[in-house]
Scaffold this motif. Structure first.
Motif, PDB file in Angstrom:
ATOM      1  N   UNK A 183       0.853  -1.205   0.000  1.00 15.07           N
ATOM      2  CA  UNK A 183       0.000   0.000   0.000  1.00 15.07           C
ATOM      3  C   UNK A 183       0.886   1.252   0.000  1.00 15.07           C
ATOM      4  N   UNK A 184       1.942   1.218   0.801  1.00 12.01           N
ATOM      5  CA  UNK A 184       2.834   2.390   0.863  1.00 12.01           C
ATOM      6  C   UNK A 184       3.593   2.561  -0.453  1.00 12.01           C
ATOM      7  N   UNK A 185       3.961   1.438  -1.067  1.00 15.22           N
ATOM      8  CA  UNK A 185       4.649   1.512  -2.368  1.00 15.22           C
ATOM      9  C   UNK A 185       3.726   2.111  -3.420  1.00 15.22           C
ATOM     10  N   UNK A 186       2.456   1.708  -3.362  1.00 11.57           N
ATOM     11  CA  UNK A 186       1.501   2.219  -4.360  1.00 11.57           C
ATOM     12  C   UNK A 186       1.316   3.725  -4.196  1.00 11.57           C
ATOM     13  N   UNK A 187       1.340   4.189  -2.949  1.00 15.64           N
ATOM     14  CA  UNK A 187       1.181   5.629  -2.723  1.00 15.64           C
ATOM     15  C   UNK A 187       2.412   6.399  -3.219  1.00 15.64           C
ATOM     16  N   UNK A 188       3.602   5.784  -3.100  1.00 14.76           N
ATOM     17  CA  UNK A 188       4.848   6.504  -3.422  1.00 14.76           C
ATOM     18  C   UNK A 188       5.160   6.480  -4.922  1.00 14.76           C
TER      19      UNK A 188
ATOM     20  N   UNK B   5       0.455  11.135 -14.124  1.00 21.12           N
ATOM     21  CA  UNK B   5       0.931  10.125 -13.166  1.00 21.12           C
ATOM     22  C   UNK B   5       2.113  10.686 -12.360  1.00 21.12           C
ATOM     23  N   UNK B   6       3.062  11.305 -13.051  1.00 21.46           N
ATOM     24  CA  UNK B   6       4.237  11.871 -12.375  1.00 21.46           C
ATOM     25  C   UNK B   6       3.827  13.039 -11.461  1.00 21.46           C
ATOM     26  N   UNK B   7       2.895  13.852 -11.948  1.00 17.04           N
ATOM     27  CA  UNK B   7       2.458  15.004 -11.148  1.00 17.04           C
ATOM     28  C   UNK B   7       1.750  14.547  -9.871  1.00 17.04           C
TER      29      UNK B   7
ATOM     30  N   UNK C 222       6.605  12.951  -4.609  1.00 19.62           N
ATOM     31  CA  UNK C 222       7.736  12.470  -3.785  1.00 19.62           C
ATOM     32  C   UNK C 222       8.673  11.638  -4.644  1.00 19.62           C
ATOM     33  N   UNK C 223       8.105  10.807  -5.532  1.00 16.26           N
ATOM     34  CA  UNK C 223       8.936   9.989  -6.415  1.00 16.26           C
ATOM     35  C   UNK C 223       9.524  10.849  -7.545  1.00 16.26           C
ATOM     36  N   UNK C 224       8.675  11.680  -8.136  1.00 22.55           N
ATOM     37  CA  UNK C 224       9.102  12.444  -9.306  1.00 22.55           C
ATOM     38  C   UNK C 224      10.276  13.365  -8.959  1.00 22.55           C
ATOM     39  N   UNK C 225      10.178  13.994  -7.778  1.00 18.54           N
ATOM     40  CA  UNK C 225      11.261  14.902  -7.380  1.00 18.54           C
ATOM     41  C   UNK C 225      12.390  14.123  -6.696  1.00 18.54           C
ATOM     42  N   UNK C 226      12.003  13.234  -5.760  1.00 20.58           N
ATOM     43  CA  UNK C 226      13.009  12.568  -4.929  1.00 20.58           C
ATOM     44  C   UNK C 226      13.812  11.507  -5.658  1.00 20.58           C
ATOM     45  N   UNK C 227      13.229  10.902  -6.683  1.00 25.67           N
ATOM     46  CA  UNK C 227      13.953   9.845  -7.407  1.00 25.67           C
ATOM     47  C   UNK C 227      14.366  10.373  -8.782  1.00 25.67           C
TER      48      UNK C 227
ATOM     49  N   UNK D 155      19.356  15.506 -11.800  1.00 28.37           N
ATOM     50  CA  UNK D 155      20.294  16.526 -11.316  1.00 28.37           C
ATOM     51  C   UNK D 155      21.688  15.948 -11.121  1.00 28.37           C
ATOM     52  N   UNK D 156      21.781  14.707 -10.675  1.00 29.70           N
ATOM     53  CA  UNK D 156      23.089  14.193 -10.252  1.00 29.70           C
ATOM     54  C   UNK D 156      23.783  13.311 -11.287  1.00 29.70           C
ATOM     55  N   UNK D 157      23.064  12.377 -11.883  1.00 31.36           N
ATOM     56  CA  UNK D 157      23.782  11.432 -12.748  1.00 31.36           C
ATOM     57  C   UNK D 157      23.076  11.175 -14.067  1.00 31.36           C
ATOM     58  N   UNK D 158      22.032  11.914 -14.353  1.00 28.53           N
ATOM     59  CA  UNK D 158      21.284  11.676 -15.590  1.00 28.53           C
ATOM     60  C   UNK D 158      20.224  10.615 -15.359  1.00 28.53           C
TER      61      UNK D 158
END
Ligand code: FMN
Length: 389
Positions: free
Chosen positions: A21-26, A196-198, A202-207, A213-216
């Motif tokens: 459930x938490x994975x689906x939310x993230x 979906x990304x919007x 948390x995933x779109x920005x955090x992952x 930003x860091x490695x492409x």
């Protein structure tokens, strides 16, 4: 039995279902569906879960089970826990540096971590990021054999001594959800995907944002040229050679000096053929119900396979394990060890490497609990109980 209450600020799930459930939310829906779902009508996936539900044990009582011991022996080596983290493509998309996080977590819990040919972090970076981890490598064979052998040289150079050859993917499975969601390599930009990304910032920005930003953008890291997931793999040399044969297995056996495991076998005759060809173990698996929607369950096939090969051969199994009790049933049916695919991915999505550690710990606790309630102090005793269904 130790109780795992959530720690403040740590992973807050208590079992597979809560982590899911938490994975689906993230995760964006496209990535969650890619991980979670089966193929075609998802008959095989439901059958896996139904098969575990139907299988029941006749418990014994008045036995010494205060500290049930789930230790096992895999290919001659003792392991405290009978788990292996299964190879899963693109696990690095679940969390930033997700494959390194999984390898570290597996190391901390004391279980092997199997790197996929289609991982988004290369074997060298995983080995450097998780020193001391027991790394295995899963091979999908490229049409260009020379490139395939070069990849194996890179793997061996990292000290990896266990290679899994996956043989249950002779075609591309039909997955309507991936097509509808626009999920694949290359990722197809669409309004639906953008929404979906919007909806999963948390995933779109955090992952994704952090990768950018860091490695492409992440890619299939073992493919020469390291294509980002938004680009097609157009070089025909790196198309997967899905139709392998016994001659290929013999050649691989000649070239790979370490342990060799055939992954994705179900018929006792194929298992026998694998051992005759010099394999050290097999994984009885339907790829988590993700490939063949009409396949039998590993749970159904394990007893006949164990009988065919005898007690000395190492049999691993996977597909559909969501609880320690599911693992117990595979182990009692003839497996020496159990691979876990979705479970550690959900732990990773829910809480990073701490989530993977937590998920593996919960599953181990559940397995010990199942053994205690069944009156089985060890895995051999578990297999010796009476089973129904
Ligand atoms: C997202 C995902 C990606 C996978 N990628 C691979 C892969 O690259 N190679 C492979 O041999 N198996 C792959 N598998 C199959 C797993 O290794 C394993 O057989 C399966 O996940 C076990 O079932 P479970 O997920 O129900 O535990 C993948 C599974 C998942 C869920």
């Amino acid at each position: 039995m130790p109780k795992r209450w959530p720690e403040l600020g740590g992973p807050s799930f208590l079992d597979f279902d809560e982590a899911r459930v938490q994975a689906r939310a993230f995760l964006p829906r496209a990535l969650f569906d890619y991980i979670d779902r089966g193929t075609e009508g998802e008959v095989a996936l439901r059958a896996l879960h139904d098969g575990f539900s139907r299988r029941r044990v006749v418990p014994r009582v008045l036995r010494p089970v205060s500290a049930p011991d789930p230790a096992t022996t895999l290919m001659g080596r003792r392991h405290d826990l009978p788990f292996v983290v299964a190879p899963t493509a693109l696990a690095g998309m679940v969390r930033y540096d997700g494959e390194v996080a999984m390898a570290r977590a597996a190391r901390d819990i004391g279980v092997p971590f199997c790197v996929s040919t289609q991982s988004s972090t290369a074997i060298e970076a995983i080995a450097a990021g998780a020193p001391g981890a027991d790394l295995w490598f899963q091979l999908y064979v490229w049409r260009d054999r020379e490139q395939t052998w070069k990849l194996l040289d890179r793997v061996a150079a990292q000290g990896v001594s266990v290679l899994l050859l996956t043989v249950d993917t002779p075609a591309s499975p039909k997955k309507v959800h991936n097509i509808r969601n626009g999920f694949g390599v290359p990722l197809r930009p669409s309004g639906r995907l953008a929404l979906d990304l919007a909806l999963h910032p948390r995933w779109t920005i955090g992952v994704m944002g952090r990768y950018r930003a860091q490695s492409g953008l992440p890619s299939y890291a073992h493919y020469p040229g390291g294509k980002a997931v938004t680009q097609a793999i157009s070089d025909p040399r790196f198309a997967l050679d899905m139709v392998l044969d016994a001659a290929f297995l013999a050649e691989l056996r000649r070239r790979w000096p370490g342990r060799l495991i055939l992954k994705g076998v179900m018929d006792p005759r194929d298992v026998q053929m694998a051992f005759d060809a010099g394999c050290d173990a097999v994984v009885v698996s339907t790829h988590g119900g993700r490939n063949h929607d009409g396949a039998a369950n590993p749970l159904e096939m394990l007893p006949a396979i164990r009988q065919a090969v005898g007690p000395g051969r190492t049999l691993l199994a996977d597909s559909g394990v969501r609880r320690g009790s599911d693992a117990a049933k595979l182990l009692a049916a003839g497996a020496d060890g159990v691979l876990l695919g979705r479970a550690p991915l959900y732990g990773l999505a829910a809480a990073g490497d701490a989530g993977v550690r937590h998920m593996l710990t919960l599953l181990a606790d559940e397995l010990r609990g199942f053994m205690a309630f069944s009156g089985a102090p060890d895995l051999r005793a578990l297999a010796g109980l009476d089973w129904l269904g």
